[in-house]
Design an enzyme around this catalytic site. Structure first.
Site: not given
Length: 339
Positions: A19-20, A72, A102, A141, A173, A213, A215, A236
């Site tokens: 999710p971004m 999300q 986030c 997340k 992450h 998650n 990199g 990304r």
């Protein structure tokens, strides 16, 4: 049986597109779905208060082709999150995910996102409340810690709490978030990655679904992580080089490898764009997510120019997508140098 249950039963793995915020809207997800049938897709983070009080159709609506699709949510109030889950049930999402990762100032000011790593008991109560009213998996997340926390101590406790609350999966992450002193962009790159910590915790928790998650740039790297982890999530890298999503179904899910049908992708996106324009939208809302396709192909530079310039013109229509695809030599496939 949920897809998490199926993965456990078959010892399968899950590949997800992260999710971004401002990126993974419905147009992005429709595009990504043309490239992979099997990847798990996520919405942008939607705040629970917005779900309760806002335009639910606009916030929660999506195209049927987007499944499997996770919603999300952002928030810290268990009752509000539970209410948002009940509202979202009518929309048929395949998973509900809670954002505890986030690092943006906007998210911190609402006392949710990565700052919740400091109060894991709050997250535990929230997940339990969401699970109590959800018919689909509830997942989390998170980061490995924030600021001066010691991830070696913080993350094992956090995972244990999430498991106790009934979380169906935790996506980690593998970086800290520095809530003071780093921008959200810097928080994606500056804090060092600690894959080994996440791998170790997976080995120590064989019955807990853990995804990783942060990199991860290639399908080859994703496969390496999946030697240990249950799931892998690209953000990304998948957005900026969407062509790699064509590899997911064969490489991750074991499906027969097929040559991409670029004409079908073009046609599907033209149809989607036409519907969006007919409803009052603009072509650029769709095509801005497509610029990362065809990295390394001859003609890719021209493709990007057409989508970036022509799609932004007033009155631009789906034919711009056809013109952009026509500029690319899809038969030759990618070359070493980006076109």
């Amino acid at each position: 049986m949920t897809f998490y249950d199926k993965a456990r039963k078959t010892n399968g793995k899950i590949f997800a597109v992260a999710p971004m915020i401002d990126w993974t809207d419905t147009h992005c997800r429709v595009f990504h779905r043309q490239l992979t049938r099997r990847a798990l897709l996520y919405t942008e983070m939607i705040v629970a208060d917005a779900v309760i009080h806002g335009d639910r159709g606009r916030l929660l609506g999506y195209e049927p082709v987007e499944h499997p699709l996770a919603l999300q949510l952002g928030g810290s109030d268990p009752s509000k999150l539970a209410e948002a889950v009940k509202i979202a049930a009518d929309y048929g999402y395949d998973e509900i995910n809670l954002n505890v990762g986030c690092p943006s100032d906007r998210v911190q000011s609402g006392t949710f996102g990565a700052c919740l790593m400091r109060t894991p008991e709050t997250v535990e109560r929230a997940v339990a409340a969401m699970k109590a009213v959800s018919a689909v998996p509830v997942t989390v997340k998170c980061r490995i810690g924030v600021d001066d926390q010691d991830p070696q101590a913080v993350l094992p406790d956090f995972l244990a709490r999430m498991a106790a609350a009934g979380a169906d999966a935790i996506w980690v992450h593998a970086r800290k978030a520095w809530l003071q002193g780093l921008s959200p962009k810097e928080n994606r790159d500056v804090p060092p990655l600690d894959y080994e910590l996440v791998h170790r915790l997976k080995r120590e928790n064989p019955d807990l679904f853990l995804g990783i998650n942060g990199g991860i740039q290639t399908i080859e790297a994703a496969l390496a992580h999946l030697q240990v982890m249950d799931g892998v999530m690209l953000g990304r890298a998948a957005y900026n080089n969407a062509t790699l999503l064509n590899e997911v179904d064969a490489a991750i899910y074991g499906e027969e490898e097929r040559r991409p049908d670029w004409q079908a992708v073009c046609d599907a996106m033209m149809e989607h764009a036409a519907r969006h324009i007919a409803s009052g939208g603009r072509l650029i809302h769709v095509t801005r997510h497509m610029v990362g396709l065809f990295q390394g192909f001859a003609g890719a530079r021209r493709y990007r120019q057409i989508l970036s310039a022509e799609a932004a013109r007033p009155g631009a229509g789906p034919e711009v997508i056809a013109a952009a695809f026509a500029a690319v030599d899809t038969q030759a496939g990618p070359k070493r140098a980006v076109g």
